[in-house]
Design a protein around this motif. Sequence first.
Motif, PDB file in Angstrom:
ATOM      1  N   MET A  59       0.884  -1.419  -0.041  1.00  0.00           N
ATOM      2  CA  MET A  59      -0.152   0.028  -0.149  1.00  0.00           C
ATOM      3  C   MET A  59       1.022   1.199   0.167  1.00  0.00           C
ATOM      4  SD  MET A  59      -2.579   1.848   2.459  1.00  0.00           S
ATOM      5  CE  MET A  59      -3.625   0.539   3.101  1.00  0.00           C
ATOM      6  N   PRO A  60       0.592   2.042  -1.353  1.00  0.00           N
ATOM      7  CA  PRO A  60       1.804   3.410  -1.163  1.00  0.00           C
ATOM      8  C   PRO A  60       1.085   4.405  -0.466  1.00  0.00           C
ATOM      9  CG  PRO A  60       0.540   2.619  -3.088  1.00  0.00           C
ATOM     10  CD  PRO A  60       0.425   1.681  -2.622  1.00  0.00           C
ATOM     11  N   VAL A  61       2.209   5.342   0.299  1.00  0.00           N
ATOM     12  CA  VAL A  61       1.097   5.970   0.710  1.00  0.00           C
ATOM     13  C   VAL A  61       2.464   6.985   0.359  1.00  0.00           C
ATOM     14  CG1 VAL A  61       0.740   7.576   3.327  1.00  0.00           C
ATOM     15  CG2 VAL A  61      -0.022   5.472   2.821  1.00  0.00           C
ATOM     16  N   VAL A  62       1.482   8.746   0.386  1.00  0.00           N
ATOM     17  CA  VAL A  62       2.950   9.747  -0.104  1.00  0.00           C
ATOM     18  C   VAL A  62       2.763  10.927   1.017  1.00  0.00           C
ATOM     19  CG1 VAL A  62       3.628  11.205  -1.599  1.00  0.00           C
ATOM     20  CG2 VAL A  62       2.607   9.685  -2.402  1.00  0.00           C
ATOM     21  N   ALA A  63       4.226  10.069   1.678  1.00  0.00           N
ATOM     22  CA  ALA A  63       3.985  11.115   3.036  1.00  0.00           C
ATOM     23  C   ALA A  63       5.260  12.135   4.238  1.00  0.00           C
ATOM     24  CB  ALA A  63       3.718  10.491   4.790  1.00  0.00           C
ATOM     25  N   ASP A  64       5.839  12.873   3.896  1.00  0.00           N
ATOM     26  CA  ASP A  64       7.251  13.387   4.705  1.00  0.00           C
ATOM     27  C   ASP A  64       7.141  13.537   6.073  1.00  0.00           C
ATOM     28  OD1 ASP A  64       9.222  14.232   5.115  1.00  0.00           O
ATOM     29  OD2 ASP A  64       9.083  16.850   3.880  1.00  0.00           O
ATOM     30  N   ALA A  76      -4.836   7.749   8.781  1.00  0.00           N
ATOM     31  CA  ALA A  76      -5.425   8.187   7.964  1.00  0.00           C
ATOM     32  C   ALA A  76      -5.487   5.960   7.320  1.00  0.00           C
ATOM     33  CB  ALA A  76      -6.159   9.169   6.854  1.00  0.00           C
ATOM     34  N   ARG A  77      -4.661   5.897   6.948  1.00  0.00           N
ATOM     35  CA  ARG A  77      -4.484   5.308   6.174  1.00  0.00           C
ATOM     36  C   ARG A  77      -4.616   3.563   6.406  1.00  0.00           C
ATOM     37  NH1 ARG A  77      -3.271   6.146   0.746  1.00  0.00           N
ATOM     38  NH2 ARG A  77      -3.606   3.877   0.241  1.00  0.00           N
ATOM     39  N   LEU A  78      -4.534   3.249   7.904  1.00  0.00           N
ATOM     40  CA  LEU A  78      -4.625   2.206   8.662  1.00  0.00           C
ATOM     41  C   LEU A  78      -5.620   1.642   9.093  1.00  0.00           C
ATOM     42  CD1 LEU A  78      -1.220   3.367  10.710  1.00  0.00           C
ATOM     43  CD2 LEU A  78      -0.976   1.780   8.742  1.00  0.00           C
ATOM     44  N   ASP A  79      -5.483   0.405   8.218  1.00  0.00           N
ATOM     45  CA  ASP A  79      -7.097  -0.744   9.089  1.00  0.00           C
ATOM     46  C   ASP A  79      -7.231  -1.483   9.766  1.00  0.00           C
ATOM     47  OD1 ASP A  79      -6.740  -1.763   6.808  1.00  0.00           O
ATOM     48  OD2 ASP A  79      -7.927  -1.338   5.478  1.00  0.00           O
ATOM     49  N   ARG A  80      -5.754  -2.178   9.613  1.00  0.00           N
ATOM     50  CA  ARG A  80      -5.478  -2.983  11.121  1.00  0.00           C
ATOM     51  C   ARG A  80      -4.313  -2.903  11.595  1.00  0.00           C
ATOM     52  NH1 ARG A  80      -3.788  -6.721   5.635  1.00  0.00           N
ATOM     53  NH2 ARG A  80      -5.664  -6.136   4.882  1.00  0.00           N
ATOM     54  N   PRO A  81      -4.046  -4.126  12.322  1.00  0.00           N
ATOM     55  CA  PRO A  81      -3.408  -4.469  13.650  1.00  0.00           C
ATOM     56  C   PRO A  81      -1.884  -3.493  13.145  1.00  0.00           C
ATOM     57  CG  PRO A  81      -4.522  -5.711  13.734  1.00  0.00           C
ATOM     58  CD  PRO A  81      -4.726  -5.699  12.674  1.00  0.00           C
ATOM     59  N   VAL A  82      -0.993  -3.105  13.736  1.00  0.00           N
ATOM     60  CA  VAL A  82       0.241  -2.609  12.644  1.00  0.00           C
ATOM     61  C   VAL A  82       1.952  -3.671  13.654  1.00  0.00           C
ATOM     62  CG1 VAL A  82       2.792  -1.219  13.163  1.00  0.00           C
ATOM     63  CG2 VAL A  82      -0.197  -0.494  12.102  1.00  0.00           C
ATOM     64  N   ARG A 126      -2.550   1.091  16.812  1.00  0.00           N
ATOM     65  CA  ARG A 126      -2.290  -0.271  16.548  1.00  0.00           C
ATOM     66  C   ARG A 126      -1.887  -1.035  17.035  1.00  0.00           C
ATOM     67  NH1 ARG A 126      -7.072  -0.398  12.921  1.00  0.00           N
ATOM     68  NH2 ARG A 126      -8.194   1.608  12.158  1.00  0.00           N
ATOM     69  N   LEU A 127      -0.665  -0.430  17.504  1.00  0.00           N
ATOM     70  CA  LEU A 127       0.230  -1.510  18.455  1.00  0.00           C
ATOM     71  C   LEU A 127      -0.073  -2.920  19.314  1.00  0.00           C
ATOM     72  CD1 LEU A 127       3.062   1.354  18.425  1.00  0.00           C
ATOM     73  CD2 LEU A 127       3.001  -0.111  17.014  1.00  0.00           C
ATOM     74  N   HIS A 128       0.527  -3.585  18.699  1.00  0.00           N
ATOM     75  CA  HIS A 128      -0.392  -4.774  20.402  1.00  0.00           C
ATOM     76  C   HIS A 128       0.913  -5.842  21.044  1.00  0.00           C
ATOM     77  CE1 HIS A 128       1.109  -7.466  17.120  1.00  0.00           C
ATOM     78  NE2 HIS A 128       0.354  -6.856  15.896  1.00  0.00           N
ATOM     79  N   ARG A 129       0.756  -7.013  21.575  1.00  0.00           N
ATOM     80  CA  ARG A 129       2.077  -6.690  21.796  1.00  0.00           C
ATOM     81  C   ARG A 129       3.034  -7.755  21.066  1.00  0.00           C
ATOM     82  NH1 ARG A 129       3.657  -8.660  26.955  1.00  0.00           N
ATOM     83  NH2 ARG A 129       2.153  -7.594  27.696  1.00  0.00           N
ATOM     84  N   HIS A 130       3.684  -8.218  20.633  1.00  0.00           N
ATOM     85  CA  HIS A 130       5.516  -8.649  20.295  1.00  0.00           C
ATOM     86  C   HIS A 130       4.759  -7.599  18.880  1.00  0.00           C
ATOM     87  CE1 HIS A 130       5.130 -11.698  22.205  1.00  0.00           C
ATOM     88  NE2 HIS A 130       4.769 -12.175  21.854  1.00  0.00           N
ATOM     89  N   SER A 131       4.233  -6.184  18.838  1.00  0.00           N
ATOM     90  CA  SER A 131       4.933  -5.792  17.647  1.00  0.00           C
ATOM     91  C   SER A 131       6.576  -4.164  18.327  1.00  0.00           C
ATOM     92  CB  SER A 131       3.471  -4.072  17.608  1.00  0.00           C
ATOM     93  OG  SER A 131       2.456  -4.346  17.227  1.00  0.00           O
ATOM     94  N   ARG A 132       6.534  -4.218  16.821  1.00  0.00           N
ATOM     95  CA  ARG A 132       7.892  -3.773  16.848  1.00  0.00           C
ATOM     96  C   ARG A 132       8.559  -2.580  16.043  1.00  0.00           C
ATOM     97  NH1 ARG A 132       8.943  -8.079  19.798  1.00  0.00           N
ATOM     98  NH2 ARG A 132       9.405 -10.130  19.309  1.00  0.00           N
ATOM     99  N   LEU A 133       9.028  -1.469  17.068  1.00  0.00           N
ATOM    100  CA  LEU A 133       8.946  -0.311  16.694  1.00  0.00           C
ATOM    101  C   LEU A 133      10.736  -0.124  16.003  1.00  0.00           C
ATOM    102  CD1 LEU A 133       7.744   1.501  19.538  1.00  0.00           C
ATOM    103  CD2 LEU A 133       6.511   0.668  17.139  1.00  0.00           C
ATOM    104  N   VAL A 134      11.326   0.071  14.872  1.00  0.00           N
ATOM    105  CA  VAL A 134      12.665  -0.237  13.857  1.00  0.00           C
ATOM    106  C   VAL A 134      13.002   1.388  13.813  1.00  0.00           C
ATOM    107  CG1 VAL A 134      14.000  -1.675  13.106  1.00  0.00           C
ATOM    108  CG2 VAL A 134      12.064  -2.851  14.049  1.00  0.00           C
TER     109      VAL A 134
END
Length: 257
Positions: A59-64, A76-82, A126-134
């Motif tokens: 899914m492409p998202v144009v953002a800076d 606004a583009r996210l519709d599921r867990p991350v 939309r984060l959950h247990r075991h989500s990663r911030l890299v």
Amino acid sequence: MSVPGRNFGAHCVVVGASGALGRAIVAGLLARKMHVVAVARSREPLEALVDRHGAGVVMPVVADFASDDAVDALRARLDRPVAMVVHAPGVPVAGGIRAAPTDALVEACNIKVGGFVRLVRAVEDRLHRHSRLVAIGGHYGFEPTAYAATAGVANAALANVVRQMSWAYGGEGVTAHLVAPGPADTDRLHKVAAARASENGGSVADELDAMRGESAIGALTTPGQVAWAVAMLLDAEADAMAGAAMMLDAGRRRGLS
């Protein structure tokens, strides 16, 4: 053992997806059967990613993410867990610390540090247990040089922010990680070599050879190796690496700390 399907259907968000490292990271996550939200400042390279891998999985998202506006644009583009966010933008190459404009140092910190903070805030609901911030940092953040001012300053600050994120989100089972390659064999590194050659009066080829010689194995890190490290963090076992820096420097560091 890893939990099969633990992240099934979740998003992985990659900022800087159009760069050399970003493209490799996207491919590595797709190989793990993840859905990738690919973020970049320009639409054309994102369309190339979609053409290559398919609209159903990218899914492409144009953002800076140097701007606060990117937070709402992504949210606004996210519709599921991350399952994972990866912050992998490059910073301007501005030469060594004696010549680099102070504005370039500030911009580099905004891109690396400010961008990572914005990215996490965009997805935190939309984060959950075991989500990663890299966050993709770099060797120069740990081993300062006189010729890579922006990368050194911004990546050193980024290492601190990742550790703060680890404590801020760890209680929710969300882990933060710094992947620190370097130097990575990309066009950006060739620009660093050109700046170094200009200061030293040598050639770009000689500077690249010198960089290889700084490695215990005489090598530069590849984008594919960075992508491997990022994808590995999806495994449940990576919880044990919370807050840690993964050094992908081909044996450059000599110190123990």
